[in-house]
Design a protein around this motif. Structure first.
Motif, PDB file in Angstrom:
ATOM      1  N   ASP A 245     -11.472   2.919   8.481  1.00 21.25           N
ATOM      2  CA  ASP A 245     -10.426   3.443   9.374  1.00 21.25           C
ATOM      3  C   ASP A 245     -10.954   3.442  10.810  1.00 21.25           C
ATOM      4  O   ASP A 245     -11.339   4.490  11.340  1.00 21.25           O
TER       5      ASP A 245
ATOM      6  N   CYS B  63       0.831  -1.207   0.000  1.00 24.04           N
ATOM      7  CA  CYS B  63       0.000   0.000   0.000  1.00 24.04           C
ATOM      8  C   CYS B  63       0.864   1.255   0.000  1.00 24.04           C
ATOM      9  O   CYS B  63       1.834   1.354   0.748  1.00 24.04           O
TER      10      CYS B  63
ATOM     11  N   GLY C 138      -9.425   7.549  -2.086  1.00 22.17           N
ATOM     12  CA  GLY C 138      -9.241   8.945  -1.670  1.00 22.17           C
ATOM     13  C   GLY C 138     -10.154   9.864  -2.434  1.00 22.17           C
ATOM     14  O   GLY C 138     -10.072   9.954  -3.660  1.00 22.17           O
TER      15      GLY C 138
ATOM     16  N   ASN D  55      -8.436  -1.254   7.858  1.00 18.82           N
ATOM     17  CA  ASN D  55      -7.293  -0.673   8.557  1.00 18.82           C
ATOM     18  C   ASN D  55      -7.549  -0.697  10.054  1.00 18.82           C
ATOM     19  O   ASN D  55      -8.633  -1.072  10.510  1.00 18.82           O
TER      20      ASN D  55
ATOM     21  N   ALA E 286       0.413  -4.328   3.718  1.00 17.13           N
ATOM     22  CA  ALA E 286       1.383  -3.641   4.582  1.00 17.13           C
ATOM     23  C   ALA E 286       2.001  -2.484   3.829  1.00 17.13           C
ATOM     24  O   ALA E 286       1.959  -2.422   2.589  1.00 17.13           O
ATOM     25  N   ALA E 287       2.563  -1.565   4.584  1.00 21.64           N
ATOM     26  CA  ALA E 287       3.165  -0.383   3.966  1.00 21.64           C
ATOM     27  C   ALA E 287       4.575  -0.166   4.518  1.00 21.64           C
ATOM     28  O   ALA E 287       5.572  -0.404   3.846  1.00 21.64           O
TER      29      ALA E 287
ATOM     30  N   ARG F  73      -3.282   0.182  15.312  1.00 17.95           N
ATOM     31  CA  ARG F  73      -2.110  -0.613  14.923  1.00 17.95           C
ATOM     32  C   ARG F  73      -1.267   0.033  13.825  1.00 17.95           C
ATOM     33  O   ARG F  73      -0.100  -0.319  13.646  1.00 17.95           O
ATOM     34  N   ASP F  74      -1.842   0.949  13.054  1.00 19.50           N
ATOM     35  CA  ASP F  74      -1.161   1.522  11.883  1.00 19.50           C
ATOM     36  C   ASP F  74       0.253   2.011  12.234  1.00 19.50           C
ATOM     37  O   ASP F  74       0.427   2.794  13.178  1.00 19.50           O
TER      38      ASP F  74
ATOM     39  N   ASP G 131       0.549   5.152   0.609  1.00 23.85           N
ATOM     40  CA  ASP G 131      -0.202   6.342   1.026  1.00 23.85           C
ATOM     41  C   ASP G 131       0.468   7.521   0.327  1.00 23.85           C
ATOM     42  O   ASP G 131       1.664   7.748   0.514  1.00 23.85           O
TER      43      ASP G 131
ATOM     44  N   SER H 257     -12.804   1.185   2.314  1.00 23.97           N
ATOM     45  CA  SER H 257     -11.656   1.316   3.217  1.00 23.97           C
ATOM     46  C   SER H 257     -12.177   1.806   4.562  1.00 23.97           C
ATOM     47  O   SER H 257     -12.761   2.887   4.654  1.00 23.97           O
TER      48      SER H 257
ATOM     49  N   ALA I 298       1.569  -4.659  10.411  1.00 17.82           N
ATOM     50  CA  ALA I 298       2.520  -5.724  10.070  1.00 17.82           C
ATOM     51  C   ALA I 298       3.938  -5.277  10.424  1.00 17.82           C
ATOM     52  O   ALA I 298       4.356  -4.186  10.060  1.00 17.82           O
TER      53      ALA I 298
ATOM     54  N   SER J 111      -5.310  -5.014   7.250  1.00 17.24           N
ATOM     55  CA  SER J 111      -4.308  -3.963   7.093  1.00 17.24           C
ATOM     56  C   SER J 111      -3.934  -3.366   8.442  1.00 17.24           C
ATOM     57  O   SER J 111      -4.745  -3.372   9.373  1.00 17.24           O
ATOM     58  N   SER J 112      -2.741  -2.841   8.506  1.00 17.24           N
ATOM     59  CA  SER J 112      -2.203  -2.065   9.640  1.00 17.24           C
ATOM     60  C   SER J 112      -1.522  -2.926  10.697  1.00 17.24           C
ATOM     61  O   SER J 112      -2.155  -3.823  11.274  1.00 17.24           O
TER      62      SER J 112
ATOM     63  N   SER K 268     -11.424   2.597  -3.964  1.00 15.43           N
ATOM     64  CA  SER K 268     -11.736   2.374  -2.559  1.00 15.43           C
ATOM     65  C   SER K 268     -12.365   3.630  -1.965  1.00 15.43           C
ATOM     66  O   SER K 268     -11.908   4.746  -2.206  1.00 15.43           O
ATOM     67  N   ILE K 269     -13.437   3.423  -1.229  1.00 15.67           N
ATOM     68  CA  ILE K 269     -14.216   4.538  -0.680  1.00 15.67           C
ATOM     69  C   ILE K 269     -14.096   4.505   0.839  1.00 15.67           C
ATOM     70  O   ILE K 269     -14.344   3.468   1.458  1.00 15.67           O
ATOM     71  N   GLY K 270     -13.672   5.615   1.430  1.00 13.98           N
ATOM     72  CA  GLY K 270     -13.493   5.681   2.879  1.00 13.98           C
ATOM     73  C   GLY K 270     -14.569   6.514   3.533  1.00 13.98           C
ATOM     74  O   GLY K 270     -15.651   6.027   3.881  1.00 13.98           O
TER      75      GLY K 270
HETATM   76  O1  1PR Z   1     -11.808   9.047   3.067  1.00 15.01           O
HETATM   77  O2  1PR Z   1     -12.448   8.217   0.829  1.00 15.01           O
HETATM   78  O3  1PR Z   1     -11.031  10.247   1.049  1.00 15.01           O
HETATM   79  O4  1PR Z   1     -10.147   8.006   1.573  1.00 15.01           O
HETATM   80  C1  1PR Z   1      -8.954   8.371   2.190  1.00 15.01           C
HETATM   81  C2  1PR Z   1      -8.111   7.142   2.302  1.00 15.01           C
HETATM   82  O5  1PR Z   1      -6.838   7.539   2.812  1.00 15.01           O
HETATM   83  C3  1PR Z   1      -8.678   6.121   3.271  1.00 15.01           C
HETATM   84  O6  1PR Z   1      -8.575   4.843   2.687  1.00 15.01           O
HETATM   85  C4  1PR Z   1      -7.779   6.189   4.500  1.00 15.01           C
HETATM   86  O7  1PR Z   1      -7.542   4.909   5.028  1.00 15.01           O
HETATM   87  C5  1PR Z   1      -6.502   6.768   3.933  1.00 15.01           C
HETATM   88  N1  1PR Z   1      -5.828   7.660   4.877  1.00 15.01           N
HETATM   89  C6  1PR Z   1      -6.235   8.897   5.219  1.00 15.01           C
HETATM   90  N2  1PR Z   1      -5.335   9.438   6.067  1.00 15.01           N
HETATM   91  C7  1PR Z   1      -4.372   8.542   6.250  1.00 15.01           C
HETATM   92  C8  1PR Z   1      -3.180   8.719   7.084  1.00 15.01           C
HETATM   93  O8  1PR Z   1      -2.380   7.804   7.275  1.00 15.01           O
HETATM   94  N3  1PR Z   1      -3.013   9.906   7.661  1.00 15.01           N
HETATM   95  N4  1PR Z   1      -3.926   6.330   5.417  1.00 15.01           N
HETATM   96  C9  1PR Z   1      -4.663   7.425   5.507  1.00 15.01           C
HETATM   97  C10 1PR Z   1      -4.341   5.171   5.878  1.00 15.01           C
HETATM   98  C11 1PR Z   1      -3.677   3.118   6.319  1.00 15.01           C
HETATM   99  C12 1PR Z   1      -3.216   2.007   5.540  1.00 15.01           C
HETATM  100  C13 1PR Z   1      -1.765   1.750   5.796  1.00 15.01           C
HETATM  101  C14 1PR Z   1      -1.832   0.525   6.641  1.00 15.01           C
HETATM  102  C15 1PR Z   1      -0.586  -0.251   6.697  1.00 15.01           C
HETATM  103  N5  1PR Z   1      -3.308   4.345   5.744  1.00 15.01           N
HETATM  104  O9  1PR Z   1      -3.527   2.017   4.227  1.00 15.01           O
HETATM  105  O10 1PR Z   1      -1.109   1.666   4.632  1.00 15.01           O
HETATM  106  O11 1PR Z   1      -2.249   0.915   7.950  1.00 15.01           O
HETATM  107  O12 1PR Z   1       0.408   0.442   7.335  1.00 15.01           O
HETATM  108  P1  1PR Z   1       1.555  -0.321   8.108  1.00 15.01           P
HETATM  109  O13 1PR Z   1       1.776  -1.607   7.403  1.00 15.01           O
HETATM  110  O14 1PR Z   1       2.751   0.575   7.982  1.00 15.01           O
HETATM  111  O15 1PR Z   1       1.081  -0.494   9.513  1.00 15.01           O
HETATM  112  P2  1PR Z   1     -11.420   8.953   1.645  1.00 15.01           P
END
Ligand code: 1PR
Length: 527
Positions: free
Chosen positions: A382, A225, A310, A447, A500-501, A451-452, A227, A380, A480, A477-478, A341-343
């Motif tokens: 959160d 993934c 996004g 997500n 994972a990211a 844990r992220d 971001d 998606s 790993a 997700s989140s 993907s829709i959050g």
């Molecule tokens: O709400 O439809 O506009 O979508 C926004 C998207 O952006 C959502 O999918 C939301 O999860 C993501 N997002 C928004 N802000 C953040 C941020 O980090 N500040 N990222 C964000 C979310 C979570 C995972 C991440 C895993 C694995 N990121 O995708 O990659 O947690 O991470 P890890 O392996 O390092 O723990 P919208």
């Protein structure tokens, strides 16, 4: 000369990219006569069976297509392009197919396995065909909820079978007409090789390396993934937060360039790549040309599924022009996305659903699923844990947890958030997942803000609860941090994929090491 039957119903950019990457020039079918003039015809069907047939009908393509097929001229159908060769489909009962192959396409019946059948599986080649020259059990990418089953009536067409609860036809062929249920254009180098076999028209047939008796094996997916956001210098970068905070010493963390990283993960064996445009909730994605360009350029070199998320919601720009969520998704699909993907918008949709008791057909989920199919819509989520002493302390779905709360609470619920975790809402992850499935979502990207970025492992309690509540695939997700975490998530939950990211971006754990470990633990993966 390759003619592409793109009937304008969805994204066939990946098919175009794959054919061009193999060095062929494409001519588009633009009128019924073009079909009869074609030397080799590729039909990558998209969306629902009924919608595809209706579109062919409106364009006046059905009769020339039937004539082309009756003359046994070179044809290659992909996915719906295989299904429309049959008489009919349970998906659109009143609509007739092309009727070249007898029988009906049926939905996978409910079982332990998620529907759609989404991911990597192999095929059992039943007889020799140049199409499968060099094929040696490698995995191919499938995404479909309906399938053709082998019957005595279609015996002469049966080329390959795949098992997903039941055996179904993953490839058919008679003479110069062939079609496959999987997506060669999304199946990495193995898929490109197969496409090349059709494009080159190679007739020499090598002996098959398969045995007919074994079953095929569906793989767990490993997803990388990215971001993505613009940093303070105005560059589009891949970033990564700790519990969604992507700044370090005030600066947005910069972990690399999106296209380069996506390509690196493709080459290292990622089964899918996800881009999350993490600040799109405050901007309008259609004005974000660099992000669309990233998608376009990535899809030219990365031949596994691409998801983008996004900012998928309706929007009115500064001139007062209205764009529906479907318009935004259209642009993402046109730029090379296979799934969106829709959050945040999904949470707001579910709130409206809970108020009314039903959907009204206007949400982004419903609109996009109607046009592009359920499999193209990922939700998606959160969520953040909210601890309680007893399930009676909240109306929400709670789990009893081994990770106790700050005051020793032994229960928690999973609160959905919007705008990148900035705002908690009165909806829990389990009800969100269930309602989104009802509205037409095809997959959940789950997500965990807790844990992220922590490397502490996936939230198994959250993942088990959500997966048990839905019949669509769930991506864990989140969190790993090690290869063992991936084994844990597949051993202790029924998640279909793990994402994972941070550990991939920081070169801490290579994708290949994850897959080797999983295979050593007896979990099927794509090599
Ligand atoms: O709400 O439809 O506009 O979508 C926004 C998207 O952006 C959502 O999918 C939301 O999860 C993501 N997002 C928004 N802000 C953040 C941020 O980090 N500040 N990222 C964000 C979310 C979570 C995972 C991440 C895993 C694995 N990121 O995708 O990659 O947690 O991470 P890890 O392996 O390092 O723990 P919208």
């Amino acid at each position: 000369m390759i003619s592409l039957l793109d009937y304008g119903a969805g994204n066939v950019r990946s098919v175009r990219n794959a054919i061009q990457a193999l060095g062929y020039t494409i001519t588009d079918i633009t009128c019924p006569d073009d079909i009869l003039r074609a030397e080799k015809l590729i039909f990558p069907g998209v969306g629902a069976f009924g919608a595809a047939m209706e579109r062919l009908q409106n364009l006046g393509y059905i009769e020339p297509l039937k004539e082309y097929l009756a003359a046994n001229r070179p044809f290659f159908g992909i996915c719906i392009g295989l299904q429309v060769l049959f008489d009919s489909s349970e998906e659109s009962p009143k609509v007739a197919g092309l009727g070249l192959i007898s029988g009906q396409i049926n939905r996978f019946t409910a079982s332990q396995l998620a529907v759609p059948h989404m991911g990597w599986n192999d095929v059992r080649v039943l007889r020799e065909s140049a199409l499968f020259n060099h094929y040696n059990h490698e995995k191919l990418y499938f995404v479909h909820s309906y399938c053709a089953q082998p019957t005595p009536e279609n015996a002469e067409w049966q080329l390959a079978l795949t098992d997903y609860g039941i055996p179904f036809l993953s490839a058919v062929q008679r003479g110069n007409i062939a079609a496959v249920q999987f997506h060669p254009e999304k199946s990495g180098t193995v898929g490109l090789r197969l496409l090349q076999q059709f494009l080159s028209g190679e007739n020499a047939i090598e002996p098959i390396i398969n045995s007919v008796n074994q079953t095929t094996h569906f793989a767990k997916r490993i997803i990388a993934c990215l971001d993505v956001r613009t940093n303070d210098a105005g560059d589009l970068v891949v970033t990564k937060g700790d519990q969604y905070d992507v700044r370090e010493a005030g600066e947005v963390r910069n972990l690399g360039k999106p296209i380069e990283l996506a390509q690196r993960y493709y080459e290292e064996g990622a089964d899918e790549i996800t881009f999350l445009n993490i600040t799109a909730f405050r901007d309008f994605p259609l004005e974000d040309q660099p992000m669309l360009e990233v998608l376009r350029r990535t899809s030219e070199r990365v031949f596994v599924p691409l998801t983008i998320g996004g900012g998928i919601r309706s929007f009115t720009d500064s001139s007062g022009k209205y764009y529906s969520a479907l318009n935004v998704a259209d642009e993402y699909f046109r730029s090379g996305a296979d799934k969106v993907s829709i959050g945040s918008d999904a949470v707001l949709t579910v709130e409206r659903y809970l108020e009314r008791g039903n959907g009204d057909g206007t949400s982004a989920i419903e609109q996009i699923a109607r046009v592009y199919g359920n499999q193209a819509v990922v939700i998606s989520i959160d969520p953040r844990r909210v601890y309680v002493n007893s399930p009676n302390d909240t109306r929400h779905y709670t789990v009893s947890t081994t990770t106790l709360g700050p005051n020793g609470e032994a229960y928690c619920w999973f609160q959905c958030t919007i705008n990148g975790g900035r705002e908690g809402r009165d909806v829990d992850a389990i009800e969100l997942a269930c309602i989104c499935e009802r509205l037409g979502a095809g997959e959940i990207l789950l997500n965990s803000i807790d844990r992220d970025g922590t490397g502490a492992g996936f939230d198994l309690e959250l993942i088990s609860a959500v997966r048990a509540a839905v019949t669509i695939p769930v991506i864990a997700s989140s969190g790993a941090g090690t290869v063992e975490h991936f084994n844990d998530v597949f051993r202790f939950t029924n998640a279909e994929a793990a994402l994972a990211a941070g550990i991939f971006h920081r070169h801490e754990v290579p994708i290949a090491a994850v897959k080797t470990h999983l295979r050593d633990c007896g979990i099927e993966t794509r090599v």
